[in-house]
Design a protein around this motif. Structure first.
Motif, short mmCIF file in Angstrom:
data_model
loop_
_atom_site.label_atom_id
_atom_site.label_comp_id
_atom_site.label_asym_id
_atom_site.label_seq_id
_atom_site.Cartn_x
_atom_site.Cartn_y
_atom_site.Cartn_z
N LEU A 603 0.85 -1.24 -0.13
CA LEU A 603 -0.02 -0.04 -0.01
C LEU A 603 0.76 1.28 -0.01
N ARG A 604 2.29 1.22 0.19
CA ARG A 604 3.04 2.25 0.37
C ARG A 604 2.65 3.14 1.54
N TRP A 605 2.36 2.58 2.61
CA TRP A 605 2.13 3.02 4.01
C TRP A 605 3.43 3.06 4.81
N ASP A 606 4.49 2.64 4.56
CA ASP A 606 5.63 2.39 5.37
C ASP A 606 6.51 3.54 5.67
N ARG A 607 5.97 4.63 5.13
CA ARG A 607 6.72 5.92 5.45
C ARG A 607 7.36 5.70 6.91
N TRP A 608 6.26 5.77 7.79
CA TRP A 608 6.78 5.51 9.30
C TRP A 608 5.41 4.61 9.67
N LEU A 609 6.04 3.79 10.68
CA LEU A 609 5.00 2.64 11.21
C LEU A 609 5.41 2.59 12.78
N SER A 610 4.34 2.37 13.81
CA SER A 610 4.69 2.06 14.77
C SER A 610 3.37 1.04 15.29
N GLU A 611 3.65 0.08 16.03
CA GLU A 611 2.53 -0.86 16.55
C GLU A 611 2.93 -0.89 18.12
N VAL A 612 1.62 -0.92 18.60
CA VAL A 612 1.86 -1.09 20.19
C VAL A 612 0.66 -1.86 20.62
N GLU A 613 0.84 -2.56 21.98
CA GLU A 613 -0.39 -3.08 22.63
C GLU A 613 -0.85 -2.16 23.59
N PRO A 614 -1.81 -1.54 23.53
CA PRO A 614 -2.51 -0.52 24.41
C PRO A 614 -3.04 -1.27 25.67
N ARG A 615 -2.85 -0.17 26.70
CA ARG A 615 -3.65 -0.60 27.90
C ARG A 615 -4.88 -1.05 27.92
N SER A 616 -5.46 -1.77 28.69
CA SER A 616 -6.97 -2.14 28.73
C SER A 616 -7.73 -1.23 29.20
N ASP A 617 -9.06 -1.15 28.91
CA ASP A 617 -9.96 -0.21 29.53
C ASP A 617 -11.31 -0.76 29.17
N ALA A 618 -12.21 0.17 29.80
CA ALA A 618 -13.77 -0.64 29.59
C ALA A 618 -14.25 -0.68 28.11
N LEU A 619 -13.68 -0.11 27.12
CA LEU A 619 -13.89 -0.28 25.83
C LEU A 619 -13.30 -1.43 25.00
N TYR A 620 -12.15 -2.11 25.69
CA TYR A 620 -11.25 -2.86 25.17
C TYR A 620 -11.67 -4.14 24.45
N LEU A 621 -11.39 -4.61 23.56
CA LEU A 621 -12.00 -5.66 22.57
C LEU A 621 -11.40 -7.02 22.98
N SER A 622 -11.25 -7.43 24.19
CA SER A 622 -10.75 -8.51 24.60
C SER A 622 -9.19 -8.74 24.61
N GLU A 623 -8.66 -8.47 23.53
CA GLU A 623 -7.19 -8.16 23.00
C GLU A 623 -7.26 -7.09 22.00
N GLU A 624 -6.29 -6.16 21.89
CA GLU A 624 -6.30 -5.18 20.97
C GLU A 624 -4.75 -4.95 20.65
N ARG A 625 -4.53 -4.53 19.44
CA ARG A 625 -3.28 -3.56 19.07
C ARG A 625 -3.76 -2.45 18.39
N VAL A 626 -2.61 -1.80 18.23
CA VAL A 626 -2.65 -0.18 17.65
C VAL A 626 -1.61 -0.31 16.85
N LEU A 627 -2.04 -0.14 15.26
CA LEU A 627 -1.13 0.23 14.27
C LEU A 627 -1.25 1.67 13.66
N ILE A 628 -0.34 2.02 13.63
CA ILE A 628 -0.02 3.60 13.08
C ILE A 628 0.79 3.49 11.88
N ALA A 629 0.30 3.94 10.91
CA ALA A 629 1.11 3.62 9.51
C ALA A 629 0.97 5.23 8.75
#
Length: 641
Positions: A603-629
């Motif tokens: 997709l050519r979305w690799d100019r800058w990338l970050s992936e994290v495992e966020p803290r859980s909260d009341a809206l958490y989908l059992s397990e979540e990860r956040v990808l920023i591209a």
């Protein structure tokens, strides 16, 4: 004997020193890429594999692409569409209507409504930007430094011109000018030259702020509307009680542009008609707007969402089909809402305009609207506050009241109805919407929460969670995001509008998108003084390519998978919407993130990338990860920069 004074440095010496200095900076930039264009965000201290901001672990850069090399199903690249499709809107493509041999009713504007291509006719390719598209990829600054090396041999005026050419036009300057290369269309400037819509000025297009009925500028026109209504201090926001406006047939959205400084946000809509690209210009300017038409289907907004509707010579036949289009405005206006109408029918004395005025006046009287004020070229009507007038109408009066079983908030592919939607018993009793003035309404629990089964406590918890989440996003991107970088933002799964509300202190506007199965929640977003629309993400969105700086997708991919829709199709659609150099924030289940990550390079979305495992909260989908591209700037036939 007088000593000879030292000669000042020559221009040649200064030039040589500048070249040496810039060259050194360029080498350092290339070596320490993370300082100017980092591949992954890093903590301020020594990187130990943990993220001190989000409380999770950042994946190593090599791990991000590990699966791509061993999975033959992942494409190494995605085809590029032909340059002739650089402005493709898949579900508003009139060529598709001809190809599928559809027969829309042109009188009813059906050809401007959505007609999406079947799967076998989709463009599974990346939309290229037009030739010469400007976004200043030099925001990585390495390239700017090297380019400047070639500029120092010119005089100061030439250098200033060079730098101006490189710098992107951001809000608020973009309200008044955009790069012509980004939207290479000038026919509107010629057609509307006497109305001050837009003016071509060399490499730029300027917007003086005029309109068909406000040649002297939208700001003066807005003040005149406030004076007509005798609002305090000539302020159209009326103490914060007018916040959401619907501007139909908006042109290049200058009315909506100037409302922003009055603490009013407009949903400016216009079709992709003979005034082609008007909404594209509006979005390039950074003005809230979207493609839409009053045709046969309801606009994708909930009932009772706007305090004011506006039409400045919008060329709409309001009398057609028993006044069904005025009845659609009636559905959308809040109790006591206004309709400002500037058009020849309101003031011209010729027989035809008198006939239209009399018929329109009679229809609106039977709808229980009253003329609040009429002056010069404008008339402003007002809706009733309660059901009293409806109940006093004689038997058989047209238009009729809608049946009690009709859902006024059902809008996705729902046809308009030629009937009046009465107020609920609660709204009738309170004689109004019950909303507090803006800006307090952004965080106050609105009365219609009860309609969707959400308590005020849950609402406030949601607001606090999203404030925390957005703060974490911003910290994660702080090394690559500059002030005023974002303007047009889309939340692809808006829920209660918490993401948009959390951006209240930034100079952005947010298109809050409610998936069809969550469309009932969109009314809460409007009650907070925000705007948005309903959409099915199995289809293309009704906007031009390259119109949003940031896309936020929380749980969207999990949702479409449950409906059997393709992740790849949505990724290509997001790429179409996203501006070069723009960002995506995808928050979803780890399996989804792992799968999406494999497509980042294609997709050519690799100019800058970050992936994290966020803290859980009341809206958490059992397990979540956040990808920023971050998307690269590229052009047809040229590799991504």
């Amino acid at each position: 004997m007088k000593q000879k004074s030292e000669k000042p440095y020559t221009a040649k010496q200064i030039t040589s020193a500048l070249i040496a200095f810039i060259f050194l900076l360029g080498v350092l930039c290339l070596y320490y890429g993370s300082s100017f264009a980092p591949a992954l965000s890093r903590s301020d201290g020594e990187h130990d594999g943990s993220d001190p901001v989000l409380g999770g672990n950042i994946r190593d850069f090599d791990d991000l692409f590990e699966d791509q090399e061993h999975n033959p199903e992942v494409p190494k690249s995605i085809p590029i569409c032909d340059i002739k499709h650089s402005e493709l809107i898949p579900c508003l493509d009139r060529n598709l209507i001809y190809q599928l041999k559809l027969k829309p009713n042109l009188t009813l504007m059906e050809h401007y409504e959505r007609h999406c291509p079947p799967p076998e006719r989709r463009f599974n390719c990346l939309i290229p930007p037009p030739i010469g598209y400007k976004v200043c990829e030099c925001s990585c600054w390495c390239m700017c430094l090297f380019n400047l090396c070639f500029a120092v041999s010119f005089d100061s005026d030439e250098i200033n011109q060079f730098l101006e050419f490189q710098i992107p036009i951001r809000w608020p300057e973009s309200r008044d000018e955009v790069w012509k290369a980004n939207i290479p269309h000038t026919h509107l400037a010629q057609e509307k030259s006497d109305q001050n819509w837009m003016v071509v000025n060399g490499e730029k297009i300027n917007f003086p702020g005029g309109g068909t009925h406000f040649h002297d500028g939208a700001n003066k026109y807005i003040v005149s509307l406030a004076r007509m209504l005798k609002f305090p201090n000539d302020k159209l926001h009326n103490g914060g009680n007018i916040r959401n406006v619907l501007d139909v047939g908006c042109g290049v959205a200058s009315f909506g542009a100037y409302l922003l400084s009055h603490s009013i946000i407009a949903m400016s809509i216009a079709p992709n008609d003979v005034h082609e690209n008007q909404i594209q210009f509006a979005l390039e300017r950074g003005i809230p707007s979207t493609l839409g038409v009053l045709g046969t289907k309801r606009l994708p907004y909930p009932s009772r969402s706007f305090e004011l509707a506006h039409c400045s010579r919008c060329r709409i036949d309001w009398l057609q089909r028993d006044g069904i289009l005025l009845l659609e405005l009636d559905r959308l206006l809040r109790p006591g809402g206004y309709f400002a109408y500037s058009s020849p029918e309101a003031y011209a004395l010729d027989p035809e305009n008198r006939r239209i005025w009399n018929a329109m006046h009679d229809l609106l009287r039977r709808m229980c609207w009253r003329v609040a004020v009429k002056k010069d070229q404008t008339v402003i009507w007002q809706k009733p506050l309660g059901n009293g007038c409806y109940l006093k109408r004689g038997p058989g009066t047209q238009p009729p009241l809608c049946s009690t079983g009709d859902d006024p908030d059902a809008t996705w592919n729902v046809h308009m109805k030629a009937c009046i939607i009465p107020y609920s018993a609660k709204m009738h009793k309170e004689r109004g919407s019950g909303l507090v003035p803006w800006p307090k309404r952004l965080t106050a629990a609105p009365p219609r929460l009860e309609d969707i089964g959400v308590s005020p406590e849950q609402f406030h918890e949601d607001t606090n969670i999203w404030q925390f989440r957005v703060n974490e996003y911003w910290k994660q991107m702080k090394s690559v995001v500059r002030k005023n970088y974002f303007r047009n933002v889309m939340d692809m799964n808006s829920n209660l509008g918490g993401f948009g509300a959390a951006l209240k202190d930034t100079d952005v506007w947010v298109m809050n998108v409610a998936p069809v199965n969550m469309s009932a929640r969109l009314k809460v977003i409007y009650d907070r003084g925000l705007i948005g629309t309903v959409h099915d993400w199995c289809e293309a969105f009704s906007t031009y390519p390259r119109t949003y700086d940031l896309l936020h997708a929380w749980g969207v991919f999990s949702e479409i998978q449950e409906h059997g829709c393709g992740v790849e199709d949505l990724l290509i659609e997001m790429d179409r919407i996203l501006r070069p150099d723009g960002f995506v924030i995808i928050r979803d289940k780890p399996l989804i993130i792992n799968y999406i990550r494999k497509f980042v390079t294609a997709l050519r979305w690799d100019r800058w990338l970050s992936e994290v495992e966020p803290r859980s909260d009341a809206l958490y989908l059992s397990e979540e990860r956040v990808l920023i591209a971050r998307k690269k700037l590229w052009s047809e036939g040229v590799s991504a920069m």
